[in-house]
Design an enzyme around this catalytic site. Structure first.
Site, short mmCIF file in Angstrom:
data_model
loop_
_atom_site.label_atom_id
_atom_site.label_comp_id
_atom_site.label_asym_id
_atom_site.label_seq_id
_atom_site.Cartn_x
_atom_site.Cartn_y
_atom_site.Cartn_z
CD GLU A 156 -2.41 0.92 2.98
OE1 GLU A 156 -1.96 0.08 3.80
OE2 GLU A 156 -3.41 1.62 3.22
CB CYS B 30 -3.84 -2.18 4.65
SG CYS B 30 -2.82 -2.44 6.13
CE LYS C 120 -7.04 0.77 4.10
NZ LYS C 120 -5.77 1.19 4.72
CB VAL D 210 -0.31 -0.55 12.12
CG1 VAL D 210 0.08 0.04 13.46
CG2 VAL D 210 0.10 0.38 10.97
C1 ACM Z 1 -3.68 0.12 7.34
O1 ACM Z 1 -4.81 -0.04 6.91
N1 ACM Z 1 -2.73 0.64 6.58
C2 ACM Z 1 -3.32 -0.26 8.69
#
Ligand code: ACM
Length: 271
Positions: free
Chosen positions: A43, A148, A115, A175
């Protein structure tokens, strides 16, 4: 599709704001890559992740038609005859999206996903994705992209699996310490392959977990990177395994669902 494809991830440590340097790092890793059919890059790999604020992100994001990074991906895809999935920071007017692009060696940009589930400060910077959860038939496989923190939302994984995705590509900057456990379960429950390409390093106080991985349709881990390495790892995937949705001789992962019992899921007010 029923063939065998070579798919993999590229893991590295982008530097916040250093687009030219990050492209160089990616190119160096691509130079060492063996033959691949499809490669997933993390990402926001060209800009870095932890922007100070919207203005900082706005200064680094690009319209796709003016993105040096997208041009680079198209050239690399053509040169190496490989499909590339990568995150990037997309600008559209004043709006920013945390986007993943699908780049094809013949057609160039062949698809994108924005996203949907934004994490922490991303909510102050990006708009939530507005393209739904598309699935792309790219000839060698049917694939979808999730990004992510989408890992937290099983609905997204189910939708693309029901739409026929055999391989889910998952550019990430992970994370929290849970995705390496949760994503293989999405792979197993939907009987699909997943490639999660994660980043490494620390950026303005946030540390990313590395350990990019490839999951198989039984939830098995087919490959996993080290927590802090720069690497490209490729694995052969037998896509026919993603067509076997039987859990037991009497249980089918999709046909045994009871959608009429799940109606509360489509009520936004339901807690
Ligand atoms: C994330 O969605 N980059 C933790």
């Amino acid at each position: 599709m029923t063939g065998i494809i070579r798919a993999g991830f590229l893991q590295f440590n982008p530097e916040l704001g250093n687009v030219a340097g990050n492209i160089q790092k990616i190119e160096a890793l691509l130079n060492g890559m063996g033959n691949a059919d499809i490669l997933v890059i993390p990402e926001l790999p060209e800009t870095g992740y932890n922007f100070r604020d919207y203005a900082h992100a706005f200064s680094l994001a690009r319209e796709l038609s003016r993105s040096v990074y997208l041009e680079f991906l198209v050239a690399q895809s053509r040169k190496r005859d490989v499909f590339i999935i990568s995150g990037l920071a997309e600008k559209e007017g004043r709006d920013l999206y945390n986007t993943s692009v699908l780049v094809c060696p013949v057609r160039g940009l062949a698809g994108k996903y924005r996203k949907v589930h934004l994490f922490m400060n991303e909510k102050n910077i990006f708009r939530p994705g507005n393209l739904g959860f598309p699935v792309f038939d790219i000839g060698i496989c049917k694939t979808a992209m999730l990004i992510c923190f989408d890992w937290m939302f099983p609905e997204a994984w189910r939708i693309v699996a029901l739409r026929g995705a055999e391989l889910i590509c998952h550019p990430s900057n992970l994370v929290l310490p849970f995705a390496q456990q949760a994503v293989p379960v999405h792979a197993m429950i939907n009987r699909v392959f997943v490639v999660t390409a994660n980043r490494t390093g620390t950026e303005r106080g946030i540390t990313f977990s590395g350990r990019s991985f490839i999951s198989g349709p039984s939830g098995e881990t087919l490959a996993m990177a080290a927590p802090q390495s720069d690497e490209v790892t490729l694995v052969e995937l037998d896509l026919s395994l993603a067509h076997d949705k039987m859990i037991t001789p009497l249980n089918h992962a999709f046909d045994d669902r009871m959608p009429e019992e799940y109606l509360p899921l489509s009520d936004p007010g339901q807690k």
